[in-house]
Design a protein around this motif. Structure first.
Motif, PDB file in Angstrom:
ATOM      1  N   PRO A 157       0.637  -1.137  -0.240  1.00 44.96           N
ATOM      2  CA  PRO A 157       0.751   0.167  -0.711  1.00 44.96           C
ATOM      3  C   PRO A 157       1.005   1.486  -0.087  1.00 44.96           C
ATOM      4  CG  PRO A 157      -0.513  -1.831   1.686  1.00 44.96           C
ATOM      5  CD  PRO A 157       0.306  -2.168   1.141  1.00 44.96           C
ATOM      6  N   ARG A 158       0.174   1.848  -1.004  1.00 44.67           N
ATOM      7  CA  ARG A 158       1.104   3.620  -1.072  1.00 44.67           C
ATOM      8  C   ARG A 158       0.145   5.316  -0.648  1.00 44.67           C
ATOM      9  NH1 ARG A 158       6.401   3.034  -4.956  1.00 44.67           N
ATOM     10  NH2 ARG A 158       6.755   1.063  -4.518  1.00 44.67           N
ATOM     11  N   THR A 159       1.115   6.294  -1.113  1.00 46.63           N
ATOM     12  CA  THR A 159      -0.155   6.747  -1.041  1.00 46.63           C
ATOM     13  C   THR A 159      -0.059   7.322  -2.288  1.00 46.63           C
ATOM     14  OG1 THR A 159       1.818   8.409  -0.525  1.00 46.63           O
ATOM     15  CG2 THR A 159       0.257   7.883   1.697  1.00 46.63           C
ATOM     16  N   ILE A 160      -1.030   7.974  -2.580  1.00 44.84           N
ATOM     17  CA  ILE A 160      -0.987   9.230  -4.531  1.00 44.84           C
ATOM     18  C   ILE A 160       0.370   9.755  -4.291  1.00 44.84           C
ATOM     19  CG2 ILE A 160      -1.696  10.571  -5.831  1.00 44.84           C
ATOM     20  CD1 ILE A 160      -4.643   9.112  -4.894  1.00 44.84           C
ATOM     21  N   ALA A 161       0.335  10.330  -3.438  1.00 43.40           N
ATOM     22  CA  ALA A 161       2.191  10.701  -3.401  1.00 43.40           C
ATOM     23  C   ALA A 161       3.657   9.821  -3.648  1.00 43.40           C
ATOM     24  CB  ALA A 161       2.027  11.521  -1.955  1.00 43.40           C
ATOM     25  N   GLN A 162       3.545   9.200  -2.777  1.00 40.38           N
ATOM     26  CA  GLN A 162       4.019   7.856  -3.653  1.00 40.38           C
ATOM     27  C   GLN A 162       3.697   7.143  -4.785  1.00 40.38           C
ATOM     28  OE1 GLN A 162       3.553   5.398   0.154  1.00 40.38           O
ATOM     29  NE2 GLN A 162       4.517   6.697   1.225  1.00 40.38           N
ATOM     30  N   LEU A 163       3.030   7.039  -5.103  1.00 37.98           N
ATOM     31  CA  LEU A 163       2.712   5.975  -6.354  1.00 37.98           C
ATOM     32  C   LEU A 163       3.743   7.308  -7.692  1.00 37.98           C
ATOM     33  CD1 LEU A 163      -0.162   4.497  -5.611  1.00 37.98           C
ATOM     34  CD2 LEU A 163       1.625   3.459  -6.000  1.00 37.98           C
ATOM     35  N   ALA A 164       2.788   8.815  -7.483  1.00 39.47           N
ATOM     36  CA  ALA A 164       3.219   9.562  -8.045  1.00 39.47           C
ATOM     37  C   ALA A 164       4.657  10.046  -8.011  1.00 39.47           C
ATOM     38  CB  ALA A 164       2.321  10.640  -8.246  1.00 39.47           C
ATOM     39  N   ALA A 165       5.897   9.996  -6.976  1.00 36.33           N
ATOM     40  CA  ALA A 165       7.040   9.642  -7.464  1.00 36.33           C
ATOM     41  C   ALA A 165       7.273   8.799  -7.589  1.00 36.33           C
ATOM     42  CB  ALA A 165       7.387  10.206  -5.608  1.00 36.33           C
ATOM     43  N   ALA A 166       7.223   7.401  -7.177  1.00 33.48           N
ATOM     44  CA  ALA A 166       8.323   6.386  -7.641  1.00 33.48           C
ATOM     45  C   ALA A 166       7.947   6.391  -9.330  1.00 33.48           C
ATOM     46  CB  ALA A 166       7.288   4.430  -7.279  1.00 33.48           C
ATOM     47  N   ARG A 167       6.699   7.069 -10.230  1.00 30.29           N
ATOM     48  CA  ARG A 167       6.083   6.918 -12.025  1.00 30.29           C
ATOM     49  C   ARG A 167       6.449   7.626 -12.093  1.00 30.29           C
ATOM     50  NH1 ARG A 167       5.514   6.838 -15.778  1.00 30.29           N
ATOM     51  NH2 ARG A 167       4.617   5.729 -17.170  1.00 30.29           N
ATOM     52  N   GLY A 168       7.080   9.007 -11.834  1.00 31.74           N
ATOM     53  CA  GLY A 168       7.661  10.368 -12.168  1.00 31.74           C
ATOM     54  C   GLY A 168       6.965  10.956 -12.390  1.00 31.74           C
ATOM     55  N   VAL A 169       5.559  11.249 -12.530  1.00 38.16           N
ATOM     56  CA  VAL A 169       4.096  11.750 -12.721  1.00 38.16           C
ATOM     57  C   VAL A 169       3.834  12.804 -11.626  1.00 38.16           C
ATOM     58  CG1 VAL A 169       3.999   9.573 -14.246  1.00 38.16           C
ATOM     59  CG2 VAL A 169       2.987  10.205 -12.436  1.00 38.16           C
ATOM     60  N   LYS A 170       2.808  13.535 -12.518  1.00 36.57           N
ATOM     61  CA  LYS A 170       2.049  14.537 -11.455  1.00 36.57           C
ATOM     62  C   LYS A 170       1.533  13.676 -10.598  1.00 36.57           C
ATOM     63  CE  LYS A 170       3.041  18.764 -14.578  1.00 36.57           C
ATOM     64  NZ  LYS A 170       2.017  19.446 -14.820  1.00 36.57           N
ATOM     65  N   HIS A 171       1.580  14.684  -9.287  1.00 36.30           N
ATOM     66  CA  HIS A 171       0.121  14.023  -8.647  1.00 36.30           C
ATOM     67  C   HIS A 171      -1.346  13.934  -9.035  1.00 36.30           C
ATOM     68  CE1 HIS A 171      -2.681  14.048  -4.748  1.00 36.30           C
ATOM     69  NE2 HIS A 171      -1.506  13.373  -4.526  1.00 36.30           N
ATOM     70  N   GLN A 172      -1.565  15.081 -10.152  1.00 39.89           N
ATOM     71  CA  GLN A 172      -2.509  15.178 -10.408  1.00 39.89           C
ATOM     72  C   GLN A 172      -2.832  14.017 -11.648  1.00 39.89           C
ATOM     73  OE1 GLN A 172      -3.438  18.935 -12.960  1.00 39.89           O
ATOM     74  NE2 GLN A 172      -5.415  18.096 -13.706  1.00 39.89           N
ATOM     75  N   SER A 173      -2.160  13.543 -12.397  1.00 39.20           N
ATOM     76  CA  SER A 173      -2.251  12.859 -13.220  1.00 39.20           C
ATOM     77  C   SER A 173      -1.905  11.321 -12.356  1.00 39.20           C
ATOM     78  CB  SER A 173      -0.677  12.117 -14.148  1.00 39.20           C
ATOM     79  OG  SER A 173      -0.625  11.689 -14.752  1.00 39.20           O
ATOM     80  N   MET A 174      -1.771  10.731 -11.361  1.00 42.65           N
ATOM     81  CA  MET A 174      -1.516   9.845 -10.743  1.00 42.65           C
ATOM     82  C   MET A 174      -2.799   9.572 -10.341  1.00 42.65           C
ATOM     83  SD  MET A 174      -0.456   6.895 -10.295  1.00 42.65           S
ATOM     84  CE  MET A 174       1.233   6.851 -10.770  1.00 42.65           C
TER      85      MET A 174
END
Length: 198
Positions: free
Chosen positions: A49-66
């Protein structure tokens, strides 16, 4: 440590292009999930489990996109939101049973397509050569945590000043690869050396 030679640089560029073509071709023929969704599911599968912010950071995309991708996955029942165990005001994204099943089906489709391509397009001698590739890529990946980012950047970044039409750097790791595409798991999904994992 030996310094890079022109031959090493040329080989790195050939690997970058070949891995990119391999990942794109496999995805175009076998993926059952959109790349952004598969990547997010793969990250949850590998990292929990991860936060949206963590998923966005891992993927290198913006928070809004994730956030949009997570919303799509949630609508499909592939992920769920749960209270964060460390912060009662926050929530984390978790992989549901349906999400794990969809991810497995996506990976299996890629494995099946790649296996078919190997069986029909390569000679027995070429298949023997290919058997060595996963171990070689694993050795490159294990060359040291501090050296790995430079290695990956060298493999994926186009040479300075050289246009690379049609050879965009692959998203590794759905690898995965995850790799993953994939570390070099996508192409590596992921998903590891062939097949490409998330």
């Amino acid at each position: 440590m030996a310094s890079d030679t022109p031959a090493d640089e040329d080989l790195a560029e050939l690997l970058r292009q070949a891995i990119g073509r391999f990942v794109r071709t496999t995805r175009s023929h076998a993926d059952t999930l959109p790349p952004a969704q598969a990547t997010a599911l793969g990250a949850l599968d590998h990292g929990g489990p991860r936060t949206i912010a963590q998923l966005a950071a891992a993927r290198g995309v913006k928070h809004q996109s994730m956030s949009r991708t997570v919303g799509e996955l949630e609508t499909l029942g592939l992920v769920a939101r749960e209270p964060s165990p460390s912060d009662g005001r926050a929530f984390v994204i978790t992989l549901t049973t349906a999400g794990a099943t969809a991810l497995d089906a996506d990976r299996e489709a890629r494995r099946h397509w790649v296996a078919g391509a190997i069986a029909t397009r390569l000679s027995p001698a070429e298949r023997e050569i290919l058997h060595a590739v996963p171990a070689l890529l694993d050795r490159l990946s294990a060359s040291g945590e501090s050296a790995l980012p430079a290695l990956v950047n060298r493999l994926l970044a186009p040479k300075e000043g050289r246009a690379q039409p049609g050879n965009a750097a692959p998203v590794l790791g759905h690898d995965s690869a995850g790799n993953g595409g994939g570390g070099v798991e996508a192409a590596a999904g992921g998903s590891s050396a062939p097949p490409v994992r998330n």
